[in-house]
Design a protein around this motif. Structure first.
Motif, mmCIF file in Angstrom:
data_model
loop_
_atom_site.group_PDB
_atom_site.id
_atom_site.type_symbol
_atom_site.label_atom_id
_atom_site.label_comp_id
_atom_site.label_asym_id
_atom_site.label_seq_id
_atom_site.Cartn_x
_atom_site.Cartn_y
_atom_site.Cartn_z
ATOM 1 N N UNK A 76 76.549 -21.462 12.733
ATOM 2 C CA UNK A 76 75.954 -20.685 11.638
ATOM 3 C C UNK A 76 74.439 -20.830 11.552
ATOM 4 N N UNK A 77 73.896 -21.911 12.105
ATOM 5 C CA UNK A 77 72.453 -22.129 12.089
ATOM 6 C C UNK A 77 71.766 -21.482 13.284
ATOM 7 N N UNK A 100 74.646 -35.815 11.740
ATOM 8 C CA UNK A 100 74.620 -35.914 10.279
ATOM 9 C C UNK A 100 74.793 -34.555 9.599
ATOM 10 N N UNK A 101 74.959 -33.513 10.376
ATOM 11 C CA UNK A 101 75.151 -32.173 9.842
ATOM 12 C C UNK A 101 76.639 -31.941 9.620
ATOM 13 N N UNK A 106 76.050 -21.462 2.148
ATOM 14 C CA UNK A 106 75.578 -20.688 3.287
ATOM 15 C C UNK A 106 75.967 -19.220 3.189
ATOM 16 N N UNK A 107 77.188 -18.950 2.731
ATOM 17 C CA UNK A 107 77.624 -17.564 2.528
ATOM 18 C C UNK A 107 76.761 -16.894 1.463
ATOM 19 N N UNK A 136 67.368 -23.696 4.829
ATOM 20 C CA UNK A 136 68.172 -23.866 3.616
ATOM 21 C C UNK A 136 69.589 -24.289 3.946
ATOM 22 N N UNK A 137 70.141 -23.732 5.019
ATOM 23 C CA UNK A 137 71.501 -24.109 5.401
ATOM 24 C C UNK A 137 71.537 -25.530 5.956
ATOM 25 N N UNK A 138 70.469 -25.969 6.619
ATOM 26 C CA UNK A 138 70.407 -27.360 7.086
ATOM 27 C C UNK A 138 70.362 -28.313 5.889
ATOM 28 N N UNK A 139 69.581 -27.949 4.871
ATOM 29 C CA UNK A 139 69.481 -28.817 3.696
ATOM 30 C C UNK A 139 70.811 -28.915 2.962
#
Length: 126
Positions: A11-12, A70-71, A81-82, A120-123
């Motif tokens: 997704x990233x 760690x993700x 994320x959606x 933002x999705x990583x955070x």
């Protein structure tokens, strides 16, 4: 390292790859091709966002919660994320209309939007 561990990265990778291709699509800025360049730039952005949304929705539907170091793409990261992906899609569609009226062909907007979506999705996933 197993293949299922990379499921947290997909997704990233879609928006990050789209953000890398957008500046390449906008290198030609001749007056005759401005409309087509704008269409390609926003098409790449929507394609990248659509791929990320599809993959997040399929993770949500299957209940999978993959991890990579760690993700971790747990339910909270998937739902946020959606939501973020839908908000970015709406922003890209609004930007198309706004830039069409202004006559701009700025690929920087789409690139920054996709990179900010990725961060933002990583955070949310760490």
């Amino acid at each position: 390292m197993m293949a299922k561990n990379f499921a947290a990265l997909w997704p990233l990778l879609f928006p990050a790859a789209g953000a890398c291709f957008i500046p390449l699509a906008s290198l030609d800025r001749e007056h005759d091709t401005v409309k087509w360049i704008r269409a390609v730039v926003y098409g790449i952005a929507l394609l990248a966002l659509g791929g990320s949304f599809y993959y997040l929705a399929s993770l949500w539907a299957t209940g999978a919660q993959p991890e990579f170091e760690s993700l971790r793409m747990d339910r909270l990261a998937q739902s946020s994320g959606i939501f973020i992906t839908i908000a970015c899609m709406l922003t890209v569609m609004q930007a198309w209309d706004e830039f069409h009226q202004e006559g701009w062909v700025n690929a920087e907007t789409g690139t920054l939007l996709l990179f900010s979506l990725t961060s933002m999705m990583v955070f949310t996933a760490t």
